[in-house]
Each structure stands twice: as structure tokens, then as C-alpha cells.
Write a protein that holds these residues in place. Structure first.
Motif, PDB file in Angstrom:
ATOM      1  N   TYR A 116       0.835  -1.201   0.000  1.00 50.86           N
ATOM      2  CA  TYR A 116       0.000   0.000   0.000  1.00 50.86           C
ATOM      3  C   TYR A 116       0.873   1.256   0.000  1.00 50.86           C
ATOM      4  O   TYR A 116       0.609   2.205  -0.737  1.00 50.86           O
ATOM      5  CB  TYR A 116      -0.915  -0.001   1.221  1.00 50.86           C
ATOM      6  CG  TYR A 116      -1.675   1.297   1.409  1.00 50.86           C
ATOM      7  CD1 TYR A 116      -2.818   1.562   0.671  1.00 50.86           C
ATOM      8  CD2 TYR A 116      -1.229   2.256   2.323  1.00 50.86           C
ATOM      9  CE1 TYR A 116      -3.504   2.752   0.835  1.00 50.86           C
ATOM     10  CE2 TYR A 116      -1.911   3.445   2.491  1.00 50.86           C
ATOM     11  CZ  TYR A 116      -3.053   3.695   1.744  1.00 50.86           C
ATOM     12  OH  TYR A 116      -3.727   4.890   1.896  1.00 50.86           O
ATOM     13  N   ASP A 135      -1.047  -2.249  -6.355  1.00 54.13           N
ATOM     14  CA  ASP A 135      -2.429  -2.502  -5.946  1.00 54.13           C
ATOM     15  C   ASP A 135      -2.744  -3.991  -6.081  1.00 54.13           C
ATOM     16  O   ASP A 135      -3.281  -4.615  -5.149  1.00 54.13           O
ATOM     17  CB  ASP A 135      -3.372  -1.667  -6.825  1.00 54.13           C
ATOM     18  CG  ASP A 135      -4.835  -1.925  -6.519  1.00 54.13           C
ATOM     19  OD1 ASP A 135      -5.170  -2.112  -5.329  1.00 54.13           O
ATOM     20  OD2 ASP A 135      -5.645  -1.940  -7.466  1.00 54.13           O
ATOM     21  N   MET A 138      -0.883  -6.083  -3.489  1.00 53.92           N
ATOM     22  CA  MET A 138      -1.515  -5.992  -2.173  1.00 53.92           C
ATOM     23  C   MET A 138      -2.748  -6.902  -2.094  1.00 53.92           C
ATOM     24  O   MET A 138      -2.932  -7.645  -1.128  1.00 53.92           O
ATOM     25  CB  MET A 138      -1.926  -4.542  -1.908  1.00 53.92           C
ATOM     26  CG  MET A 138      -2.438  -4.283  -0.494  1.00 53.92           C
ATOM     27  SD  MET A 138      -3.378  -2.736  -0.387  1.00 53.92           S
ATOM     28  CE  MET A 138      -4.939  -3.267  -1.108  1.00 53.92           C
ATOM     29  N   LEU A 139      -3.569  -6.862  -3.141  1.00 54.70           N
ATOM     30  CA  LEU A 139      -4.758  -7.712  -3.165  1.00 54.70           C
ATOM     31  C   LEU A 139      -4.384  -9.193  -3.238  1.00 54.70           C
ATOM     32  O   LEU A 139      -5.049 -10.040  -2.629  1.00 54.70           O
ATOM     33  CB  LEU A 139      -5.631  -7.339  -4.362  1.00 54.70           C
ATOM     34  CG  LEU A 139      -6.314  -5.967  -4.296  1.00 54.70           C
ATOM     35  CD1 LEU A 139      -6.999  -5.657  -5.620  1.00 54.70           C
ATOM     36  CD2 LEU A 139      -7.315  -5.901  -3.152  1.00 54.70           C
ATOM     37  N   TRP A 183      -6.845   5.331  -3.619  1.00 52.99           N
ATOM     38  CA  TRP A 183      -6.165   4.756  -2.453  1.00 52.99           C
ATOM     39  C   TRP A 183      -7.063   4.558  -1.231  1.00 52.99           C
ATOM     40  O   TRP A 183      -6.731   3.791  -0.335  1.00 52.99           O
ATOM     41  CB  TRP A 183      -4.973   5.634  -2.054  1.00 52.99           C
ATOM     42  CG  TRP A 183      -5.307   7.083  -1.795  1.00 52.99           C
ATOM     43  CD1 TRP A 183      -5.196   8.111  -2.676  1.00 52.99           C
ATOM     44  CD2 TRP A 183      -5.791   7.658  -0.562  1.00 52.99           C
ATOM     45  NE1 TRP A 183      -5.590   9.302  -2.085  1.00 52.99           N
ATOM     46  CE2 TRP A 183      -5.946   9.041  -0.788  1.00 52.99           C
ATOM     47  CE3 TRP A 183      -6.099   7.137   0.690  1.00 52.99           C
ATOM     48  CZ2 TRP A 183      -6.405   9.905   0.214  1.00 52.99           C
ATOM     49  CZ3 TRP A 183      -6.558   7.998   1.681  1.00 52.99           C
ATOM     50  CH2 TRP A 183      -6.701   9.369   1.418  1.00 52.99           C
ATOM     51  N   TYR A 185      -9.982   3.046  -0.706  1.00 49.03           N
ATOM     52  CA  TYR A 185     -10.504   1.692  -0.494  1.00 49.03           C
ATOM     53  C   TYR A 185      -9.393   0.724  -0.071  1.00 49.03           C
ATOM     54  O   TYR A 185      -9.611  -0.139   0.785  1.00 49.03           O
ATOM     55  CB  TYR A 185     -11.181   1.183  -1.766  1.00 49.03           C
ATOM     56  CG  TYR A 185     -12.375   2.021  -2.180  1.00 49.03           C
ATOM     57  CD1 TYR A 185     -13.570   1.969  -1.463  1.00 49.03           C
ATOM     58  CD2 TYR A 185     -12.301   2.851  -3.287  1.00 49.03           C
ATOM     59  CE1 TYR A 185     -14.663   2.740  -1.843  1.00 49.03           C
ATOM     60  CE2 TYR A 185     -13.389   3.623  -3.684  1.00 49.03           C
ATOM     61  CZ  TYR A 185     -14.563   3.568  -2.953  1.00 49.03           C
ATOM     62  OH  TYR A 185     -15.637   4.335  -3.330  1.00 49.03           O
ATOM     63  N   GLN A 186      -8.214   0.879  -0.668  1.00 48.16           N
ATOM     64  CA  GLN A 186      -7.096   0.007  -0.289  1.00 48.16           C
ATOM     65  C   GLN A 186      -6.685   0.234   1.158  1.00 48.16           C
ATOM     66  O   GLN A 186      -6.384  -0.717   1.882  1.00 48.16           O
ATOM     67  CB  GLN A 186      -5.902   0.248  -1.226  1.00 48.16           C
ATOM     68  CG  GLN A 186      -6.135  -0.212  -2.661  1.00 48.16           C
ATOM     69  CD  GLN A 186      -6.746   0.885  -3.524  1.00 48.16           C
ATOM     70  OE1 GLN A 186      -7.482   1.768  -3.044  1.00 48.16           O
ATOM     71  NE2 GLN A 186      -6.446   0.853  -4.815  1.00 48.16           N
ATOM     72  N   ARG A 187      -6.683   1.489   1.591  1.00 46.11           N
ATOM     73  CA  ARG A 187      -6.388   1.799   2.996  1.00 46.11           C
ATOM     74  C   ARG A 187      -7.372   1.095   3.912  1.00 46.11           C
ATOM     75  O   ARG A 187      -6.984   0.463   4.919  1.00 46.11           O
ATOM     76  CB  ARG A 187      -6.458   3.314   3.205  1.00 46.11           C
ATOM     77  CG  ARG A 187      -6.235   3.770   4.648  1.00 46.11           C
ATOM     78  CD  ARG A 187      -6.824   5.156   4.873  1.00 46.11           C
ATOM     79  NE  ARG A 187      -8.273   5.185   4.652  1.00 46.11           N
ATOM     80  CZ  ARG A 187      -8.974   6.303   4.472  1.00 46.11           C
ATOM     81  NH1 ARG A 187      -8.382   7.474   4.477  1.00 46.11           N
ATOM     82  NH2 ARG A 187     -10.304   6.226   4.285  1.00 46.11           N
ATOM     83  N   ASN A 205     -14.425  -4.096  -0.718  1.00 48.28           N
ATOM     84  CA  ASN A 205     -14.209  -4.571  -2.082  1.00 48.28           C
ATOM     85  C   ASN A 205     -15.402  -4.276  -2.980  1.00 48.28           C
ATOM     86  O   ASN A 205     -15.249  -3.870  -4.131  1.00 48.28           O
ATOM     87  CB  ASN A 205     -13.914  -6.070  -2.080  1.00 48.28           C
ATOM     88  CG  ASN A 205     -12.440  -6.365  -2.268  1.00 48.28           C
ATOM     89  OD1 ASN A 205     -11.604  -5.495  -2.061  1.00 48.28           O
ATOM     90  ND2 ASN A 205     -12.114  -7.587  -2.649  1.00 48.28           N
ATOM     91  N   SER A 208     -15.443  -0.569  -3.730  1.00 45.65           N
ATOM     92  CA  SER A 208     -14.317  -0.206  -4.588  1.00 45.65           C
ATOM     93  C   SER A 208     -14.590  -0.561  -6.042  1.00 45.65           C
ATOM     94  O   SER A 208     -14.359   0.252  -6.949  1.00 45.65           O
ATOM     95  CB  SER A 208     -13.052  -0.935  -4.114  1.00 45.65           C
ATOM     96  OG  SER A 208     -11.984  -0.737  -5.014  1.00 45.65           O
TER      97      SER A 208
END
Length: 227
Positions: A116, A135, A138-139, A183, A185-187, A205, A208
Motif C-alpha cells: 500500500y 495494488d 496488495m490484493l 487509495w 478503499y485500499q487503505r 471490495n 471499490s
């Protein structure tokens, strides 16, 4: 222009395929680019046979298509395909997030945080391809924790299929300085995973992917209007 540096796989046809695939998914070969067999063979330093095989595999992967009077071209972006692909992504990635959040370890959560942070740096520097790579990395850490390799591989195949759409969305959003959708949603997903919060991971998810679909849909519509 196709890069002349071939990838690692052993078979020559595999080398050409992965080289072309990387050029397509990274935006080096844009939608509509004509895949001329002899030109590509000269660029990568092979005969025409491995190139023909590689182009056939690109078509099977949904990254190229046959156009009358042009031959094979890099596949264009359509609203219908965008909706179909992202609908399938929602089904699979919500499930993967739920299973992954339930089982992920603190060590893997730290790895998610590291990806992230690299992703945020790529956004700040305007490096779209690097942003998407981090991204997805990370997923992948979260989804791998689900311990279902078929699910993970299917999702990663979909990522390849829709990389061109992702590039459109990321480029368009980077132009909007106040937009945090690249960023936020990833946070929140990292936070949900760190708490093993299954419901929150699924909700993040879902939100997002809905947001991404809407943003890319608007950008494609704007591009169509401008033509």
C-alpha cells in the motif's frame, strides 16, 4: 513499439506471447494497434511462426481481436465488456476478500501495508503502471490467504483481461487532485484485514469495484463523445 527484450519462459512462442502480453496490459500497445506479424518478428528477433502463435493466444485471452481488412489488433474498450468483467470481479473478489480476511496473518498484513505504501508513492509520482502493480500485489496477498489457488488464478486472469480499463480509470482519476478513490478503499481494506473483519473487507471490495466501474464508464463515455 514492442520491446526487443524477451521474457524468461523456455519456449520461443511463450517468450513472444509474454512479451506481447506485457506490452498490451501495460498500455505500451494501445487499443486498435495492428499486430503485424512480420514487423513484430523483426522487432523481437524471431521467425514469424512464434509470433503467429503468440497473437493467437492473445486473441484467446481476450486481449486481441480480428478486424476486417486489418488483421489482428489490440482489442478496444467497450462499455458492455467493462460491465461484464467488473460484475464477475465483484462476485469473485468479494468472496476472496471474505475468505482472506478470515485467515490472513499479521505478517501478511504487514506485507499488504508495505505494498500500500509503495502504491501511494506511485500515485504521488504519477506512475500508473506501478500503481496498478502494487495494488494488485496488495490484493494478491489478501486473496492468497483464502487458500484457494483456483480462485486466485481466475481473479488474476481477469486482472490481465481488464488492465486496459484499469489504466483508463487510473489515468483519468490522477488528473483529479482531490479524488482519493485510487487509495481510500485500499487503505480501508488493509485496516479490515488487520482486524480479520470479514464483513468490512467484503464491503470495501464491493464499494471499490462499483466505484471503479462508474468512474471508468464515465471516462469511456467522455472519450466517445470527444471523438
Amino acid at each position: 513499439m514492442v520491446t526487443s527484450k524477451l521474457a524468461e519462459p523456455t519456449l520461443l512462442s511463450d517468450q513472444v506471447y509474454f512479451t506481447l502480453r506485457e506490452a498490451v496490459v501495460n498500455g505500451e500497445l494501445p487499443a486498435g494497434y495492428r499486430l503485424r506479424v512480420r514487423d513484430i518478428a523483426e522487432q523481437v528477433g524471431t521467425s514469424v511462426l512464434p509470433v503467429r502463435e503468440a497473437i493467437r493466444r492473445l486473441e484467446e485471452a481476450g486481449l486481441a481481436e480480428r478486424v476486417p481488412h486489418k488483421g489482428a489488433v489490440v482489442k478496444g474498450l467497450t462499455l458492455a465488456e467493462l460491465i461484464h468483467v467488473y460484475d464477475v470481479r465483484r462476485l469473485l473478489e468479494i468472496e476472496a476478500a471474505q475468505l482472506g480476511a478470515q485467515r490472513i496473518t499479521p505478517d501478511d498484513c504487514e506485507k499488504m501495508q508495505a505494498e500500500y505504501d509503495l502504491m501511494r508513492a506511485a500515485i504521488d509520482e504519477g506512475r500508473v503502471v506501478a500503481y496498478l502493480d502494487h495494488d494488485e500485489a496488495m490484493l494478491t496477498i489478501l486473496y492468497a490467504a483464502a487458500a484457494n489457488p483456483v480462485l486466485l488464478q481466475t481473479i488474476r486472469t481477469l486482472w490481465i483481461h481488464c488492465r486496459a480499463y484499469k489504466i483508463v480509470g487510473a489515468n483519468g482519476t490522477l488528473d483529479t487532485a482531490v479524488d482519493d478513490s485510487l487509495w481510500r478503499y485500499q487503505r480501508d481494506l488493509v485496516a479490515a484485514a488487520s482486524k480479520n473483519d470479514v464483513a468490512a473487507a467484503a464491503a470495501v471490495n464491493d464499494a471499490s469495484l462499483v466505484d471503479a466501474t462508474d468512474r471508468i464508464k464515465a471516462l469511456l463515455a467522455a472519450q466517445t463523445t470527444a471523438l
